[in-house]
Design a protein around this motif. Structure first.
Motif, PDB file in Angstrom:
ATOM      1  N   PHE A 296       0.784  -1.393  -0.194  1.00  0.00           N
ATOM      2  CA  PHE A 296      -0.064  -0.128  -0.024  1.00  0.00           C
ATOM      3  C   PHE A 296       0.962   1.384  -0.055  1.00  0.00           C
ATOM      4  O   PHE A 296       0.813   2.343  -0.924  1.00  0.00           O
ATOM      5  CB  PHE A 296      -0.915   0.169   1.176  1.00  0.00           C
ATOM      6  CG  PHE A 296      -1.873   1.256   1.431  1.00  0.00           C
ATOM      7  CD1 PHE A 296      -2.860   1.353   0.406  1.00  0.00           C
ATOM      8  CD2 PHE A 296      -1.383   2.303   2.053  1.00  0.00           C
ATOM      9  CE1 PHE A 296      -3.658   2.578   0.589  1.00  0.00           C
ATOM     10  CE2 PHE A 296      -2.094   3.440   2.476  1.00  0.00           C
ATOM     11  CZ  PHE A 296      -3.376   3.511   1.537  1.00  0.00           C
ATOM     12  N   PHE A 297       1.774   1.236   0.705  1.00  0.00           N
ATOM     13  CA  PHE A 297       2.889   2.410   0.955  1.00  0.00           C
ATOM     14  C   PHE A 297       3.878   2.621  -0.257  1.00  0.00           C
ATOM     15  O   PHE A 297       4.042   3.574  -0.463  1.00  0.00           O
ATOM     16  CB  PHE A 297       3.162   2.532   2.267  1.00  0.00           C
ATOM     17  CG  PHE A 297       2.560   2.654   3.448  1.00  0.00           C
ATOM     18  CD1 PHE A 297       1.657   3.926   3.831  1.00  0.00           C
ATOM     19  CD2 PHE A 297       1.921   1.316   4.261  1.00  0.00           C
ATOM     20  CE1 PHE A 297       1.024   3.987   4.846  1.00  0.00           C
ATOM     21  CE2 PHE A 297       1.104   1.613   5.111  1.00  0.00           C
ATOM     22  CZ  PHE A 297       0.511   3.011   5.439  1.00  0.00           C
ATOM     23  N   VAL A 298       4.086   1.569  -0.641  1.00  0.00           N
ATOM     24  CA  VAL A 298       5.620   1.653  -1.773  1.00  0.00           C
ATOM     25  C   VAL A 298       4.971   1.318  -3.048  1.00  0.00           C
ATOM     26  O   VAL A 298       5.568   1.898  -4.005  1.00  0.00           O
ATOM     27  CB  VAL A 298       6.382   0.422  -1.158  1.00  0.00           C
ATOM     28  CG1 VAL A 298       7.381   0.362  -2.479  1.00  0.00           C
ATOM     29  CG2 VAL A 298       6.899   0.647  -0.088  1.00  0.00           C
ATOM     30  N   THR A 299       3.707   0.740  -3.226  1.00  0.00           N
ATOM     31  CA  THR A 299       3.342   0.734  -4.705  1.00  0.00           C
ATOM     32  C   THR A 299       2.009   1.471  -4.803  1.00  0.00           C
ATOM     33  O   THR A 299       2.007   2.251  -5.839  1.00  0.00           O
ATOM     34  CB  THR A 299       2.874  -0.855  -4.804  1.00  0.00           C
ATOM     35  OG1 THR A 299       4.163  -1.511  -4.537  1.00  0.00           O
ATOM     36  CG2 THR A 299       2.428  -1.013  -6.403  1.00  0.00           C
ATOM     37  N   ILE A 300       0.767   1.317  -4.003  1.00  0.00           N
ATOM     38  CA  ILE A 300      -0.397   1.847  -4.239  1.00  0.00           C
ATOM     39  C   ILE A 300      -0.292   3.440  -4.232  1.00  0.00           C
ATOM     40  O   ILE A 300      -0.832   4.269  -5.115  1.00  0.00           O
ATOM     41  CB  ILE A 300      -1.353   1.364  -3.450  1.00  0.00           C
ATOM     42  CG1 ILE A 300      -1.831  -0.312  -3.631  1.00  0.00           C
ATOM     43  CG2 ILE A 300      -2.856   2.162  -3.561  1.00  0.00           C
ATOM     44  CD1 ILE A 300      -2.653  -0.815  -2.913  1.00  0.00           C
ATOM     45  N   ILE A 301       0.401   3.854  -3.245  1.00  0.00           N
ATOM     46  CA  ILE A 301       0.555   5.603  -2.870  1.00  0.00           C
ATOM     47  C   ILE A 301       1.170   6.187  -4.028  1.00  0.00           C
ATOM     48  O   ILE A 301       0.713   7.121  -4.690  1.00  0.00           O
ATOM     49  CB  ILE A 301       0.796   5.607  -1.538  1.00  0.00           C
ATOM     50  CG1 ILE A 301      -0.073   5.380  -0.607  1.00  0.00           C
ATOM     51  CG2 ILE A 301       1.366   7.238  -1.445  1.00  0.00           C
ATOM     52  CD1 ILE A 301       0.249   5.743   0.967  1.00  0.00           C
ATOM     53  N   PRO A 302       2.474   5.741  -4.220  1.00  0.00           N
ATOM     54  CA  PRO A 302       3.102   6.286  -5.409  1.00  0.00           C
ATOM     55  C   PRO A 302       2.581   6.313  -6.886  1.00  0.00           C
ATOM     56  O   PRO A 302       2.549   7.334  -7.338  1.00  0.00           O
ATOM     57  CB  PRO A 302       4.216   5.378  -5.488  1.00  0.00           C
ATOM     58  CG  PRO A 302       4.661   5.028  -4.116  1.00  0.00           C
ATOM     59  CD  PRO A 302       3.282   4.704  -3.553  1.00  0.00           C
ATOM     60  N   SER A 303       1.885   5.148  -7.042  1.00  0.00           N
ATOM     61  CA  SER A 303       1.064   5.161  -8.414  1.00  0.00           C
ATOM     62  C   SER A 303       0.130   5.762  -8.399  1.00  0.00           C
ATOM     63  O   SER A 303      -0.297   6.471  -9.413  1.00  0.00           O
ATOM     64  CB  SER A 303       0.796   3.388  -8.575  1.00  0.00           C
ATOM     65  OG  SER A 303       1.821   2.611  -8.624  1.00  0.00           O
ATOM     66  N   ALA A 304      -0.871   6.133  -7.286  1.00  0.00           N
ATOM     67  CA  ALA A 304      -2.080   6.798  -7.190  1.00  0.00           C
ATOM     68  C   ALA A 304      -1.412   8.124  -7.426  1.00  0.00           C
ATOM     69  O   ALA A 304      -2.208   8.974  -8.089  1.00  0.00           O
ATOM     70  CB  ALA A 304      -2.720   6.485  -5.942  1.00  0.00           C
ATOM     71  N   ILE A 305      -0.679   8.709  -6.809  1.00  0.00           N
ATOM     72  CA  ILE A 305      -0.083   9.886  -6.856  1.00  0.00           C
ATOM     73  C   ILE A 305       0.256  10.420  -8.312  1.00  0.00           C
ATOM     74  O   ILE A 305       0.109  11.436  -8.888  1.00  0.00           O
ATOM     75  CB  ILE A 305       1.038  10.334  -5.681  1.00  0.00           C
ATOM     76  CG1 ILE A 305       0.387  10.388  -4.480  1.00  0.00           C
ATOM     77  CG2 ILE A 305       1.662  11.709  -5.962  1.00  0.00           C
ATOM     78  CD1 ILE A 305       1.405  10.467  -3.372  1.00  0.00           C
ATOM     79  N   SER A 306       1.121   9.304  -8.805  1.00  0.00           N
ATOM     80  CA  SER A 306       1.509   9.696 -10.238  1.00  0.00           C
ATOM     81  C   SER A 306       0.541   9.749 -11.013  1.00  0.00           C
ATOM     82  O   SER A 306       0.366  10.610 -11.915  1.00  0.00           O
ATOM     83  CB  SER A 306       2.279   8.526 -10.584  1.00  0.00           C
ATOM     84  OG  SER A 306       3.405   8.355  -9.775  1.00  0.00           O
ATOM     85  N   ILE A 307      -0.835   9.016 -11.060  1.00  0.00           N
ATOM     86  CA  ILE A 307      -1.811   9.059 -11.896  1.00  0.00           C
ATOM     87  C   ILE A 307      -2.495  10.477 -11.886  1.00  0.00           C
ATOM     88  O   ILE A 307      -2.866  11.017 -12.663  1.00  0.00           O
ATOM     89  CB  ILE A 307      -2.816   7.825 -11.766  1.00  0.00           C
ATOM     90  CG1 ILE A 307      -2.381   6.811 -12.194  1.00  0.00           C
ATOM     91  CG2 ILE A 307      -4.145   8.185 -12.504  1.00  0.00           C
ATOM     92  CD1 ILE A 307      -3.048   5.480 -11.771  1.00  0.00           C
ATOM     93  N   ILE A 308      -2.623  10.882 -10.545  1.00  0.00           N
ATOM     94  CA  ILE A 308      -3.150  12.157 -10.113  1.00  0.00           C
ATOM     95  C   ILE A 308      -2.551  13.267 -10.646  1.00  0.00           C
ATOM     96  O   ILE A 308      -2.926  14.176 -11.422  1.00  0.00           O
ATOM     97  CB  ILE A 308      -3.567  12.233  -8.640  1.00  0.00           C
ATOM     98  CG1 ILE A 308      -4.554  11.259  -8.284  1.00  0.00           C
ATOM     99  CG2 ILE A 308      -3.813  13.691  -8.474  1.00  0.00           C
ATOM    100  CD1 ILE A 308      -4.665  11.185  -6.691  1.00  0.00           C
ATOM    101  N   LEU A 309      -1.127  13.188 -10.625  1.00  0.00           N
ATOM    102  CA  LEU A 309      -0.322  14.335 -11.123  1.00  0.00           C
ATOM    103  C   LEU A 309      -0.341  14.372 -12.554  1.00  0.00           C
ATOM    104  O   LEU A 309      -0.417  15.529 -13.080  1.00  0.00           O
ATOM    105  CB  LEU A 309       1.258  14.133 -10.431  1.00  0.00           C
ATOM    106  CG  LEU A 309       1.245  14.305  -8.997  1.00  0.00           C
ATOM    107  CD1 LEU A 309       2.810  13.898  -8.640  1.00  0.00           C
ATOM    108  CD2 LEU A 309       0.933  15.842  -8.600  1.00  0.00           C
ATOM    109  N   GLY A 310      -0.177  13.055 -13.211  1.00  0.00           N
ATOM    110  CA  GLY A 310      -0.197  12.894 -14.533  1.00  0.00           C
ATOM    111  C   GLY A 310      -1.575  13.628 -15.140  1.00  0.00           C
ATOM    112  O   GLY A 310      -1.489  14.245 -16.279  1.00  0.00           O
ATOM    113  N   ASN A 311      -2.692  13.095 -14.709  1.00  0.00           N
ATOM    114  CA  ASN A 311      -3.797  14.039 -15.211  1.00  0.00           C
ATOM    115  C   ASN A 311      -3.833  15.271 -15.009  1.00  0.00           C
ATOM    116  O   ASN A 311      -4.269  16.027 -15.695  1.00  0.00           O
ATOM    117  CB  ASN A 311      -5.081  12.947 -14.420  1.00  0.00           C
ATOM    118  CG  ASN A 311      -5.485  11.781 -15.080  1.00  0.00           C
ATOM    119  OD1 ASN A 311      -6.219  11.717 -15.996  1.00  0.00           O
ATOM    120  ND2 ASN A 311      -4.639  10.804 -14.558  1.00  0.00           N
TER     121      ASN A 311
END
Length: 326
Positions: A296-311
Protein backbone atom coordinates in the motif's frame (compact mmCIF):
# COMPACT_ATOMS: atom_id res chain seq x y z
CA UNK A 1 9.72 -6.97 -46.44
CA UNK A 2 11.80 -5.23 -43.75
CA UNK A 3 8.69 -3.69 -42.17
CA UNK A 4 6.85 -7.02 -42.19
CA UNK A 5 9.81 -8.64 -40.39
CA UNK A 6 9.62 -5.92 -37.72
CA UNK A 7 5.89 -6.53 -37.27
CA UNK A 8 6.56 -10.27 -36.99
CA UNK A 9 9.22 -9.66 -34.29
CA UNK A 10 6.85 -7.32 -32.44
CA UNK A 11 4.07 -9.92 -32.43
CA UNK A 12 6.43 -12.72 -31.38
CA UNK A 13 7.81 -10.63 -28.50
CA UNK A 14 4.32 -9.63 -27.40
CA UNK A 15 3.03 -13.23 -27.48
CA UNK A 16 6.08 -14.53 -25.56
CA UNK A 17 5.81 -11.76 -22.96
CA UNK A 18 2.09 -12.36 -22.41
CA UNK A 19 2.62 -16.12 -22.23
CA UNK A 20 5.26 -15.70 -19.49
CA UNK A 21 3.00 -13.27 -17.64
CA UNK A 22 0.02 -15.64 -17.75
CA UNK A 23 2.03 -18.68 -16.59
CA UNK A 24 3.80 -16.86 -13.74
CA UNK A 25 0.61 -15.00 -12.83
CA UNK A 26 -1.42 -18.21 -12.58
CA UNK A 27 1.22 -20.01 -10.52
CA UNK A 28 1.56 -17.01 -8.18
CA UNK A 29 -2.23 -16.66 -7.85
CA UNK A 30 -2.64 -20.31 -6.87
CA UNK A 31 0.13 -20.16 -4.27
CA UNK A 32 -1.11 -16.85 -2.82
CA UNK A 33 -4.67 -18.21 -2.61
CA UNK A 34 -3.49 -21.21 -0.60
CA UNK A 35 -1.42 -18.99 1.69
CA UNK A 36 -4.28 -16.52 2.27
CA UNK A 37 -6.65 -19.39 3.20
CA UNK A 38 -4.62 -19.92 6.39
CA UNK A 39 -3.82 -16.23 6.98
CA UNK A 40 -5.05 -14.58 10.17
CA UNK A 41 -6.44 -11.21 8.99
CA UNK A 42 -7.04 -10.08 12.59
CA UNK A 43 -3.31 -9.40 12.86
CA UNK A 44 -3.83 -6.29 10.69
CA UNK A 45 -5.70 -4.63 13.57
CA UNK A 46 -2.34 -3.88 15.19
CA UNK A 47 -1.74 -1.17 12.57
CA UNK A 48 -3.13 1.91 14.32
CA UNK A 49 -3.85 5.33 12.79
CA UNK A 50 -0.69 6.73 14.33
CA UNK A 51 1.39 4.03 12.66
CA UNK A 52 -0.35 4.64 9.33
CA UNK A 53 0.55 8.34 9.56
CA UNK A 54 4.22 7.49 10.24
CA UNK A 55 4.43 5.12 7.27
CA UNK A 56 2.57 7.57 5.01
CA UNK A 57 5.05 10.31 5.92
CA UNK A 58 8.00 8.11 4.93
CA UNK A 59 6.26 7.09 1.68
CA UNK A 60 5.63 10.75 0.80
CA UNK A 61 9.26 11.58 1.66
CA UNK A 62 10.39 8.86 -0.77
CA UNK A 63 8.15 10.33 -3.50
CA UNK A 64 9.41 13.87 -2.81
CA UNK A 65 12.99 12.55 -3.00
CA UNK A 66 12.20 11.04 -6.42
CA UNK A 67 11.49 14.55 -7.74
CA UNK A 68 15.10 15.49 -6.93
CA UNK A 69 16.31 12.28 -8.60
CA UNK A 70 14.54 13.25 -11.84
CA UNK A 71 15.97 16.76 -11.62
CA UNK A 72 19.58 15.61 -11.14
CA UNK A 73 19.58 12.71 -13.63
CA UNK A 74 18.58 15.11 -16.42
CA UNK A 75 20.84 17.85 -15.08
CA UNK A 76 23.70 15.35 -15.41
CA UNK A 77 23.13 15.62 -19.19
CA UNK A 78 22.78 19.42 -19.06
CA UNK A 79 19.00 19.31 -19.44
CA UNK A 80 17.30 21.73 -17.05
CA UNK A 81 13.73 20.76 -16.25
CA UNK A 82 11.06 23.12 -14.97
CA UNK A 83 9.24 22.09 -11.79
CA UNK A 84 6.20 21.09 -13.86
CA UNK A 85 8.26 18.97 -16.29
CA UNK A 86 10.09 17.34 -13.35
CA UNK A 87 6.82 16.21 -11.79
CA UNK A 88 5.41 15.12 -15.16
CA UNK A 89 8.48 13.01 -15.98
CA UNK A 90 8.30 11.40 -12.53
CA UNK A 91 4.59 10.61 -12.96
CA UNK A 92 4.92 9.14 -16.46
CA UNK A 93 8.02 7.13 -15.53
CA UNK A 94 6.35 5.71 -12.41
CA UNK A 95 3.18 4.67 -14.25
CA UNK A 96 4.81 3.17 -17.35
CA UNK A 97 7.73 1.38 -15.65
CA UNK A 98 5.35 -0.44 -13.30
CA UNK A 99 2.72 -1.32 -15.89
CA UNK A 100 4.95 -2.29 -18.81
CA UNK A 101 7.48 -4.61 -17.14
CA UNK A 102 11.25 -5.08 -17.27
CA UNK A 103 11.83 -4.55 -20.99
CA UNK A 104 8.89 -2.68 -22.50
CA UNK A 105 8.76 -0.22 -19.58
CA UNK A 106 12.18 1.43 -20.08
CA UNK A 107 11.79 1.29 -23.86
CA UNK A 108 8.41 3.01 -23.73
CA UNK A 109 9.80 5.67 -21.39
CA UNK A 110 12.48 6.52 -23.97
CA UNK A 111 9.89 7.55 -26.52
CA UNK A 112 7.57 9.24 -24.00
CA UNK A 113 10.38 11.42 -22.66
CA UNK A 114 11.40 12.29 -26.20
CA UNK A 115 7.83 13.36 -26.87
CA UNK A 116 7.38 15.36 -23.64
CA UNK A 117 10.75 17.14 -23.54
CA UNK A 118 11.44 17.48 -27.25
CA UNK A 119 14.90 15.91 -26.91
CA UNK A 120 16.45 13.60 -29.50
CA UNK A 121 15.84 9.87 -29.47
CA UNK A 122 19.50 9.07 -28.76
CA UNK A 123 19.75 11.42 -25.76
CA UNK A 124 16.53 9.98 -24.31
CA UNK A 125 17.83 6.46 -24.96
CA UNK A 126 21.19 7.18 -23.33
CA UNK A 127 19.65 8.74 -20.20
CA UNK A 128 17.26 5.78 -19.83
CA UNK A 129 20.15 3.33 -20.33
CA UNK A 130 22.16 5.05 -17.58
CA UNK A 131 19.12 4.91 -15.28
CA UNK A 132 18.56 1.20 -15.93
CA UNK A 133 22.27 0.54 -15.30
CA UNK A 134 22.17 2.46 -11.99
CA UNK A 135 19.00 0.74 -10.83
CA UNK A 136 20.13 -2.79 -11.68
CA UNK A 137 23.61 -2.19 -10.24
CA UNK A 138 22.06 -1.19 -6.91
CA UNK A 139 19.57 -4.07 -6.90
CA UNK A 140 22.07 -6.70 -8.02
CA UNK A 141 24.73 -5.58 -5.51
CA UNK A 142 22.25 -5.70 -2.64
CA UNK A 143 20.87 -9.04 -3.88
CA UNK A 144 24.32 -10.66 -3.97
CA UNK A 145 25.14 -9.41 -0.46
CA UNK A 146 21.71 -10.55 0.75
CA UNK A 147 22.19 -14.00 -0.79
CA UNK A 148 25.56 -14.28 0.97
CA UNK A 149 24.02 -13.32 4.32
CA UNK A 150 21.01 -15.63 4.02
CA UNK A 151 22.34 -18.64 2.07
CA UNK A 152 26.12 -18.50 2.41
CA UNK A 153 28.76 -18.91 -0.30
CA UNK A 154 27.61 -22.29 -1.65
CA UNK A 155 24.08 -21.33 -2.68
CA UNK A 156 25.04 -17.78 -3.63
CA UNK A 157 27.13 -19.26 -6.47
CA UNK A 158 23.94 -20.71 -7.97
CA UNK A 159 22.25 -17.31 -7.61
CA UNK A 160 25.16 -15.57 -9.37
CA UNK A 161 25.15 -18.07 -12.26
CA UNK A 162 21.39 -17.62 -12.67
CA UNK A 163 21.82 -13.82 -12.61
CA UNK A 164 24.56 -13.95 -15.27
CA UNK A 165 22.40 -16.16 -17.51
CA UNK A 166 19.42 -13.81 -17.13
CA UNK A 167 21.68 -10.84 -17.83
CA UNK A 168 23.11 -12.40 -21.00
CA UNK A 169 19.65 -13.36 -22.24
CA UNK A 170 18.49 -9.80 -21.57
CA UNK A 171 21.38 -8.36 -23.60
CA UNK A 172 20.65 -10.73 -26.48
CA UNK A 173 16.98 -9.76 -26.28
CA UNK A 174 17.77 -6.02 -26.34
CA UNK A 175 20.37 -6.42 -29.10
CA UNK A 176 17.92 -8.18 -31.39
CA UNK A 177 14.87 -6.07 -30.54
CA UNK A 178 14.25 -3.13 -32.85
CA UNK A 179 12.64 -0.16 -31.13
CA UNK A 180 10.08 0.05 -33.92
CA UNK A 181 8.71 -3.25 -32.68
CA UNK A 182 7.35 -1.25 -29.76
CA UNK A 183 6.92 2.29 -31.03
CA UNK A 184 5.48 4.05 -34.07
CA UNK A 185 8.41 6.23 -35.18
CA UNK A 186 7.81 7.06 -38.81
CA UNK A 187 10.57 6.22 -41.21
CA UNK A 188 13.12 5.36 -38.52
CA UNK A 189 14.43 2.00 -37.45
CA UNK A 190 16.63 1.65 -34.36
CA UNK A 191 18.48 -1.12 -32.61
CA UNK A 192 18.77 -0.40 -28.91
CA UNK A 193 22.28 -1.66 -28.05
CA UNK A 194 23.98 -0.47 -31.25
CA UNK A 195 22.41 2.99 -30.87
CA UNK A 196 23.75 3.32 -27.32
CA UNK A 197 27.27 2.31 -28.43
CA UNK A 198 27.12 4.66 -31.41
CA UNK A 199 26.02 7.52 -29.16
CA UNK A 200 28.97 6.90 -26.80
CA UNK A 201 31.42 6.94 -29.74
CA UNK A 202 29.97 10.21 -31.02
CA UNK A 203 30.68 11.96 -27.67
CA UNK A 204 27.85 14.31 -28.58
CA UNK A 205 26.84 14.99 -24.97
CA UNK A 206 28.86 16.06 -21.95
CA UNK A 207 28.07 14.56 -18.55
CA UNK A 208 27.94 16.61 -15.36
CA UNK A 209 29.60 14.13 -12.99
CA UNK A 210 28.50 15.98 -9.85
CA UNK A 211 24.83 15.82 -10.84
CA UNK A 212 25.16 12.16 -11.90
CA UNK A 213 26.67 11.23 -8.52
CA UNK A 214 23.85 13.16 -6.80
CA UNK A 215 21.26 11.21 -8.84
CA UNK A 216 22.90 7.88 -7.88
CA UNK A 217 22.99 8.88 -4.19
CA UNK A 218 19.30 9.89 -4.30
CA UNK A 219 18.38 6.62 -6.05
CA UNK A 220 20.08 4.68 -3.24
CA UNK A 221 18.26 6.83 -0.66
CA UNK A 222 14.84 6.13 -2.21
CA UNK A 223 15.56 2.39 -2.17
CA UNK A 224 16.66 2.66 1.47
CA UNK A 225 13.49 4.58 2.46
CA UNK A 226 11.36 1.74 1.08
CA UNK A 227 13.39 -0.68 3.22
CA UNK A 228 12.84 1.59 6.25
CA UNK A 229 9.06 1.28 5.75
CA UNK A 230 9.37 -2.51 5.79
CA UNK A 231 11.69 -2.47 8.80
CA UNK A 232 9.24 -0.31 10.78
CA UNK A 233 6.42 -2.71 9.88
CA UNK A 234 8.47 -5.63 11.22
CA UNK A 235 8.96 -3.72 14.47
CA UNK A 236 5.19 -3.27 14.70
CA UNK A 237 4.94 -7.07 14.66
CA UNK A 238 7.66 -7.39 17.33
CA UNK A 239 10.50 -8.49 15.05
CA UNK A 240 13.87 -6.82 14.94
CA UNK A 241 16.09 -7.32 11.90
CA UNK A 242 18.81 -5.02 10.59
CA UNK A 243 17.63 -2.44 8.06
CA UNK A 244 20.45 -3.53 5.75
CA UNK A 245 19.19 -7.14 5.71
CA UNK A 246 15.65 -5.94 4.95
CA UNK A 247 17.08 -3.68 2.23
CA UNK A 248 18.79 -6.70 0.65
CA UNK A 249 15.61 -8.80 0.85
CA UNK A 250 13.62 -5.99 -0.79
CA UNK A 251 16.18 -5.82 -3.59
CA UNK A 252 16.10 -9.58 -4.21
CA UNK A 253 12.30 -9.75 -4.32
CA UNK A 254 12.13 -6.65 -6.53
CA UNK A 255 14.54 -8.20 -9.05
CA UNK A 256 12.35 -11.29 -9.29
CA UNK A 257 9.27 -9.10 -9.73
CA UNK A 258 10.91 -7.07 -12.49
CA UNK A 259 11.98 -10.08 -14.54
CA UNK A 260 8.63 -11.83 -14.09
CA UNK A 261 7.22 -9.25 -16.58
CA UNK A 262 4.05 -9.02 -14.44
CA UNK A 263 2.84 -5.44 -13.81
CA UNK A 264 4.03 -4.24 -10.37
CA UNK A 265 5.64 -7.67 -9.92
CA UNK A 266 2.35 -8.75 -8.35
CA UNK A 267 2.60 -12.22 -6.86
CA UNK A 268 6.16 -13.08 -7.88
CA UNK A 269 7.76 -10.24 -5.92
CA UNK A 270 5.52 -10.87 -2.91
CA UNK A 271 6.12 -14.62 -2.80
CA UNK A 272 9.88 -14.11 -3.06
CA UNK A 273 9.77 -11.61 -0.22
CA UNK A 274 7.63 -13.96 1.90
CA UNK A 275 10.01 -16.87 1.34
CA UNK A 276 13.11 -14.78 2.17
CA UNK A 277 11.53 -13.30 5.32
CA UNK A 278 10.63 -16.78 6.54
CA UNK A 279 14.24 -17.82 5.82
CA UNK A 280 15.45 -15.19 8.33
CA UNK A 281 13.03 -16.32 11.04
CA UNK A 282 9.88 -14.24 10.49
CA UNK A 283 6.66 -16.20 10.95
CA UNK A 284 4.37 -16.51 7.92
CA UNK A 285 1.52 -14.34 9.21
CA UNK A 286 3.78 -11.46 10.24
CA UNK A 287 5.82 -11.64 7.02
CA UNK A 288 2.69 -11.69 4.86
CA UNK A 289 1.18 -8.80 6.83
CA UNK A 290 4.32 -6.70 6.26
CA UNK A 291 4.26 -7.47 2.54
CA UNK A 292 0.56 -6.63 2.14
CA UNK A 293 0.79 -3.38 4.11
CA UNK A 294 4.06 -2.28 2.49
CA UNK A 295 2.44 -2.76 -0.92
CA UNK A 296 0.00 0.00 0.00
CA UNK A 297 2.75 2.46 0.96
CA UNK A 298 5.41 1.51 -1.60
CA UNK A 299 3.24 0.67 -4.64
CA UNK A 300 -0.33 1.95 -4.35
CA UNK A 301 0.36 5.42 -2.90
CA UNK A 302 3.15 6.34 -5.39
CA UNK A 303 1.15 4.97 -8.34
CA UNK A 304 -2.04 6.78 -7.28
CA UNK A 305 -0.14 10.06 -6.81
CA UNK A 306 1.54 9.58 -10.22
CA UNK A 307 -1.81 9.06 -11.96
CA UNK A 308 -3.32 12.11 -10.19
CA UNK A 309 -0.31 14.30 -11.03
CA UNK A 310 -0.21 13.03 -14.61
CA UNK A 311 -3.87 13.84 -15.16
CA UNK A 312 -3.56 17.21 -13.41
CA UNK A 313 -0.67 18.17 -15.68
CA UNK A 314 -2.55 17.07 -18.80
CA UNK A 315 -0.80 13.74 -19.41
CA UNK A 316 -3.51 11.21 -18.61
CA UNK A 317 -3.64 7.45 -19.06
CA UNK A 318 -5.49 7.88 -22.36
CA UNK A 319 -2.49 9.88 -23.63
CA UNK A 320 -0.20 7.03 -22.61
CA UNK A 321 -2.27 4.50 -24.53
CA UNK A 322 -2.20 6.69 -27.63
CA UNK A 323 1.58 7.13 -27.41
CA UNK A 324 2.52 3.53 -26.83
CA UNK A 325 2.00 0.80 -29.35
CA UNK A 326 1.39 -2.71 -28.00
Amino acid sequence: MFTSNFCFIANEVRVLKNFVRIILGCISAIIIYKILKTYDFSILKSITLERIIILSAIALLAIFTCFFYVKYIFQAFNIRLSFKKTILIFAVTQIVSNLRGAFAGPLAIIYLRKSILGITYKISLFISAIEVFIRFSILLSLSIIGALIIFGWKHTGVFLIASIIVGLLSLIFIKQLPATALFSIKGKKFRILSDILEFIKEKSVSINVKSLVSAIAISILVSLLNAVIFSILLNFFHYSRSIFLIWCINAMSLLVGIFSLIPFGLGTQDLTGLWLLMMVGIDKNSALSCILISRFFVTIIPSAISIILGNFLGWNTASLRNKIVG
